[in-house]
Motif scaffolding. Sequence first.
Motif, short mmCIF file in Angstrom:
data_model
loop_
_atom_site.label_atom_id
_atom_site.label_comp_id
_atom_site.label_asym_id
_atom_site.label_seq_id
_atom_site.Cartn_x
_atom_site.Cartn_y
_atom_site.Cartn_z
N GLY A 117 0.81 -1.26 0.17
CA GLY A 117 0.04 -0.08 -0.10
C GLY A 117 0.92 1.27 0.01
N LEU A 118 2.03 1.35 0.07
CA LEU A 118 2.95 2.43 -0.05
C LEU A 118 3.46 2.47 -1.44
N GLU A 119 3.48 3.88 -2.08
CA GLU A 119 4.10 3.99 -3.24
C GLU A 119 5.46 4.62 -2.81
N ARG A 120 6.40 4.22 -3.72
CA ARG A 120 8.14 4.75 -3.49
C ARG A 120 8.41 4.69 -4.90
N THR A 121 9.54 5.28 -4.95
CA THR A 121 10.41 5.52 -5.99
C THR A 121 11.64 4.63 -5.63
N ALA A 122 12.40 4.21 -6.82
CA ALA A 122 13.56 3.55 -6.49
C ALA A 122 14.34 4.26 -5.86
N LEU A 123 14.44 5.65 -6.24
CA LEU A 123 15.40 6.52 -5.37
C LEU A 123 15.17 6.48 -3.82
N ASP A 124 13.98 6.55 -3.60
CA ASP A 124 13.58 6.49 -2.04
C ASP A 124 13.90 5.48 -1.32
N VAL A 125 13.86 4.28 -1.82
CA VAL A 125 14.18 2.93 -1.55
C VAL A 125 15.68 3.06 -1.18
N THR A 126 16.47 3.36 -2.24
CA THR A 126 17.93 3.46 -2.36
C THR A 126 18.50 4.45 -1.07
N HIS A 127 17.91 5.54 -1.22
CA HIS A 127 18.14 6.50 0.12
C HIS A 127 17.79 6.17 1.42
N GLY A 128 16.70 5.39 1.52
CA GLY A 128 16.41 4.98 2.70
C GLY A 128 17.07 3.63 3.37
N MET A 129 17.40 2.85 2.49
CA MET A 129 18.42 1.70 2.74
C MET A 129 19.91 2.40 3.16
N SER A 130 20.31 3.11 2.59
CA SER A 130 21.54 3.91 2.68
C SER A 130 21.75 4.66 3.94
N ILE A 131 20.50 5.34 4.22
CA ILE A 131 20.55 5.97 5.78
C ILE A 131 20.25 5.06 6.64
N ALA A 132 19.56 3.87 6.67
CA ALA A 132 19.31 2.97 7.54
C ALA A 132 20.81 2.32 7.93
N MET A 133 21.45 1.94 6.88
CA MET A 133 22.71 1.34 7.10
C MET A 133 23.60 2.22 7.69
N ALA A 134 23.47 3.26 7.44
CA ALA A 134 24.63 4.23 8.19
C ALA A 134 24.41 4.54 9.68
N LEU A 135 23.16 4.42 9.86
CA LEU A 135 22.56 4.48 11.43
C LEU A 135 22.98 3.12 12.03
N PHE A 136 22.85 1.99 11.58
CA PHE A 136 23.22 0.66 11.99
C PHE A 136 24.77 0.71 12.16
N ALA A 137 25.66 1.24 11.11
CA ALA A 137 27.01 1.23 11.55
C ALA A 137 27.44 2.23 12.76
#
Length: 98
Positions: A10-30
């Motif tokens: 039910g959520l509409e996202r762009t490929a750019l949103d997903v890429t940025h979101g995953m990058s930010i999440a991985m940075a927070l985990f690091a």
Amino acid sequence: MRESTFTLLGLERTALDVTHGMSIAMALFAIACGLLMLAAVRHAPDLVRRRTAFGRVSLAASLAALGLALLLLPAPPIVILPVTSYAFALSLRRGAKA
């Protein structure tokens, strides 16, 4: 990447949103892992002094991330990861002398 949209659960996202979101999440985990490692060493310095798996795993992860950065990432991680790898290697070397 902005033009490529998809809907998932039910959520509409762009490929750019997903890429940025995953990058930010991985940075927070690091960052969180780094802070946890600093806290662990502060409370139990023998983790490094006795050359336990703690130091070896940190070095291996840093070197693996450096390899991936060399293949896939821009300059900032390529500059930072050799520094972290050197720091982990140095801590293991100093731990062996102590």
